[in-house]
Design an enzyme around this catalytic site. Structure first.
Site, short mmCIF file in Angstrom:
data_model
loop_
_atom_site.label_atom_id
_atom_site.label_comp_id
_atom_site.label_asym_id
_atom_site.label_seq_id
_atom_site.Cartn_x
_atom_site.Cartn_y
_atom_site.Cartn_z
N LYS A 126 -2.25 18.11 -5.79
CA LYS A 126 -2.24 17.30 -4.57
C LYS A 126 -1.29 17.96 -3.57
CE LYS A 126 -1.12 12.77 -2.71
NZ LYS A 126 0.06 11.95 -2.57
N HIS A 185 -2.77 13.53 5.64
CA HIS A 185 -2.75 12.36 6.53
C HIS A 185 -3.87 12.48 7.57
CE1 HIS A 185 1.74 12.87 5.57
NE2 HIS A 185 1.31 11.86 4.83
N LYS A 233 4.22 17.45 1.07
CA LYS A 233 5.41 18.04 1.66
C LYS A 233 6.50 18.16 0.61
CE LYS A 233 6.50 18.44 5.59
NZ LYS A 233 6.56 19.50 6.58
N CYS A 272 7.25 6.44 -3.72
CA CYS A 272 6.10 5.52 -3.69
C CYS A 272 6.49 4.16 -3.11
CB CYS A 272 5.55 5.28 -5.09
SG CYS A 272 4.82 6.71 -5.88
N HIS A 288 5.31 11.93 -7.50
CA HIS A 288 6.32 12.70 -6.76
C HIS A 288 7.10 13.70 -7.60
CE1 HIS A 288 5.54 9.39 -3.93
NE2 HIS A 288 5.80 10.30 -3.03
N CYS A 299 8.52 10.16 -11.57
CA CYS A 299 7.27 9.58 -11.08
C CYS A 299 6.16 10.63 -11.21
CB CYS A 299 7.45 9.18 -9.61
SG CYS A 299 5.91 8.90 -8.74
N HIS A 356 0.94 15.91 7.61
CA HIS A 356 0.28 17.10 7.06
C HIS A 356 -1.22 16.84 7.04
CE1 HIS A 356 -0.26 14.92 3.33
NE2 HIS A 356 1.03 14.91 3.02
N CYS A 361 10.35 3.94 -7.84
CA CYS A 361 10.20 5.27 -7.22
C CYS A 361 10.30 5.07 -5.72
CB CYS A 361 8.84 5.89 -7.56
SG CYS A 361 8.52 7.37 -6.55
N1 MSP Z 1 3.02 3.92 4.13
C1 MSP Z 1 2.13 3.96 3.04
C2 MSP Z 1 0.81 3.29 3.40
C3 MSP Z 1 0.92 1.87 3.84
S1 MSP Z 1 -0.63 1.23 4.27
C4 MSP Z 1 -0.38 -0.38 4.46
C5 MSP Z 1 1.87 5.39 2.64
N2 MSP Z 1 2.12 6.31 3.55
S2 MSP Z 1 2.01 7.89 3.34
O1 MSP Z 1 2.36 8.45 4.61
O2 MSP Z 1 2.77 8.31 2.21
O3 MSP Z 1 0.55 8.22 2.94
C6 MSP Z 1 -0.50 7.83 3.71
C7 MSP Z 1 -1.82 8.35 3.19
O4 MSP Z 1 -1.85 9.76 3.12
C8 MSP Z 1 -2.22 7.82 1.82
O5 MSP Z 1 -3.54 7.29 1.91
C9 MSP Z 1 -2.24 9.04 0.97
O6 MSP Z 1 -3.23 8.98 -0.01
C10 MSP Z 1 -2.59 10.11 2.00
N3 MSP Z 1 -2.29 11.42 1.50
C11 MSP Z 1 -1.06 11.95 1.23
N4 MSP Z 1 -1.25 13.19 0.68
C12 MSP Z 1 -2.58 13.45 0.58
C13 MSP Z 1 -3.35 14.54 0.19
N5 MSP Z 1 -2.82 15.63 -0.30
N6 MSP Z 1 -4.70 14.43 0.33
C14 MSP Z 1 -5.31 13.34 0.90
N7 MSP Z 1 -4.61 12.30 1.27
C15 MSP Z 1 -3.25 12.30 1.03
O7 MSP Z 1 1.43 5.64 1.52
#
Ligand code: MSP
Length: 523
Positions: free
Chosen positions: A308, A27, A311, A136, A161, A158, A24, A133
């Protein structure tokens, strides 16, 4: 043009993304921030490496795969090929590598790292009971939990989430993280830039000051993970495995010269995963006798409707929903310009559309089209030479120069929004200059020919400087503009720290609108 190097090395990473779902815009936000930094550094001649990738082990992925009736490896392969790799193109990323935690180069060296910690006495057997969780992939402290509502009433959920946590009791291997509390605090004191921004640093410091526990680093109730080398009935805890991607991707355990060349890195992460990167990760590296990261930057969240975006809460927006209408340049520009890097930012279609129209279409795109059209109309496409300079012309040169220097300094501080803002002062100054100088009026008077040529020369030079300075952000529009200006080679090969020096010569060619008007707001 041959790329010069001043010898600095720059290694930037994004978190590796869970493959339980598709990307999304949250990311994609981290990805474009890292990409702009990487492109900027490359264009400054730094020995640059940009790493991103996917996090494929753990219970979360296992459960999603099982629910979909496939093996976790099949699920990961599908998501990587169909969703995560295509994202690289959707937002025009220039990553040098893409690591998957299921690759051999990663798994083998995770085992090597763990074995080393085991051999040096940093790993022991213990028991743990706590609330986990799966979203997380983390044990939670009671203070991190909220009381559930609706379907989850009566349960603890959590805070990130809003889903119930699970009470786990396991016999695990533990990492003696508590032994590193003092060293970590000394690191934050000695290197105030290690954790950024300041608010993130404060949060991390008070967390460590309140006392560090040891960390459970293995799981035995499922087997989707890297096997613990001395006890194959356990798999490595997914975060311990995932953090190591930053070193396994650059040669840890197998290519010392490459590792030496790249490590340490600048890590960009969302603030929700800051502690993993600013506490656990440096402690792991300290235990292994390796250098800690160069810095860890915790950016804010993209908020939709004040929350925040995610998905799991059904507020997720796919990057293509934006790029299909506005293009990748607008995506890159919007999120990096509109949001102060390090703070939360609210996304709205109205704001995106408004900035697209006023800043990209009217501000920059229109400036480029008008100047090139005037060179075509009044000078048959030949870029004229400058005659005597007035204060107004000199002021434009001065802004080109300061924008070039100031933007680079902002990039070094990871203040991407400021770097773009500084460059935009040149866009605004050039628009004001054209309005005041009125080249269309000068063109009517043959006696003012030299003045007309000086004004167009100044404007073309300014556009060239903009093309170079904006090329890390507006990758496509600046390439088109550069070609129309008759620039040599590819714009990304022009040194960004010398952007203001570009003089322009030869001829221009017609330019289509860089940012065509989008009449209806996309929903
Ligand atoms: N797999 C772990 C990271 C491991 S790094 C060694 C993870 N993955 S994730 O896919 O859930 O999230 C990745 C990143 O996306 C995180 O930095 C998280 O903060 C970011 N984001 C997820 N939702 C977000 C927003 N709504 N806004 C900005 N960033 C967000 O965590």
């Amino acid at each position: 043009m041959e790329r010069m190097s001043d010898g600095s090395s720059f290694f930037v990473t994004t978190p590796i993304f869970y493959v339980n779902d598709v990307p999304h815009i949250g990311h994609a936000y981290t990805e474009v921030a890292a990409d702009v930094l990487a492109r900027w550094h490359r264009q400054r001649g730094d020995d640059t490496w940009f790493l991103t990738g996917t996090d494929e082990h753990g219970q979360k992925i296992l459960r999603t795969a099982t629910a979909n009736g496939v093996t976790p490896q099949e699920w990961a392969d599908k998501l990587v090929e169909e969703a995560w790799k295509p994202l690289l193109e959707t937002i025009d990323l220039s990553n040098d590598d893409f690591i998957r935690t299921t690759e051999k180069r990663h798994e083998e060296n995770v085992q090597k790292f763990l074995q080393h910690l085991y051999d040096t006495g940093y790993i022991y057997t213990g028991e743990y009971e706590g609330f986990y969780c799966v979203g997380c992939e983390e044990y939670k402290q009671p203070g991190d939990l909220l009381d559930g509502e609706g379907d989850y009433a009566g349960q603890k959920v959590c805070a990130i989430h809003s889903k119930p946590v699970e009470l786990l009791h396991e016999k695990n291997y533990f990492f003696k993280m508590s032994a590193f509390a003092e060293q970590l605090l000394a690191l934050y004191e000695e290197r105030p830039d290690f954790v950024q921004p300041e608010s993130a640093r404060n949060e991390v410091m008070s967390f460590v000051r309140s006392g560090l526990d040891d960390l459970s680093i293995s799981r035995s109730s499922f087997d989707w993970g890297v096997k613990v080398p001395w006890d194959e009935s356990h798999v490595v805890y997914v975060w311990f495995d995932a953090l190591l991607n930053y070193v396994t991707a650059v040669g840890y355990g197998q290519d010392d010269a490459e590792f030496e060349r790249r490590w340490p890195a600048t890590h960009l992460v969302g603030k929700d995963i800051l502690r993993f990167h600013a506490v656990i990760w440096p402690a792991m590296l300290m235990a292994a006798g390796l250098q800690v990261p160069h810095r860890v930057f915790g950016h804010g969240w993209l908020l939709v409707g004040g929350e925040k975006m995610s998905k799991s809460k059904l507020t997720g927006i796919a990057p293509t929903q934006i790029t299909d209408t506005f293009g990748s340049d607008a995506f890159r520009y919007y999120f990096l310009r509109a949001i102060h890097f390090g703070q939360d930012g609210s996304f709205s279609w109205e704001d995106l559309h408004a900035r697209y129209t006023s800043e990209l279409a009217n501000g920059f795109g229109n400036l480029a089209s008008r100047v090139i059209a005037m060179v075509n109309r009044y000078c048959d496409g030949v870029i004229p030479a400058a005659g005597d300079m007035t204060d107004a012309d000199a002021a434009i040169r001065a802004i080109e120069r300061t924008a070039t220097a100031t933007a680079s300094i902002a990039i070094d501080r990871l203040a991407i929004h400021e770097a773009i803002g500084t460059v935009w002062e040149l866009v605004d100054a050039l628009n004001g200059y054209i309005t005041e100088q009125e080249p269309w009026a000068l063109a009517k008077d043959p006696e003012k020919r030299e003045r007309l040529e000086t004004v167009l020369n100044t404007a073309v030079r300014g556009l060239g400087t903009l093309a170079v300075l904006l090329s890390p952000v507006l990758t496509k529009a600046t390439a088109t503009l550069w070609t129309a200006l008759g620039g040599d080679g590819a714009v990304q090969d022009v040194r960004i720290d010398q952007a203001w020096e570009w003089t322009g010569s030869g001829t221009v060619t017609p330019l289509e609108a860089l940012f065509p008007r989008i009449e209806t707001s996309a929903e």
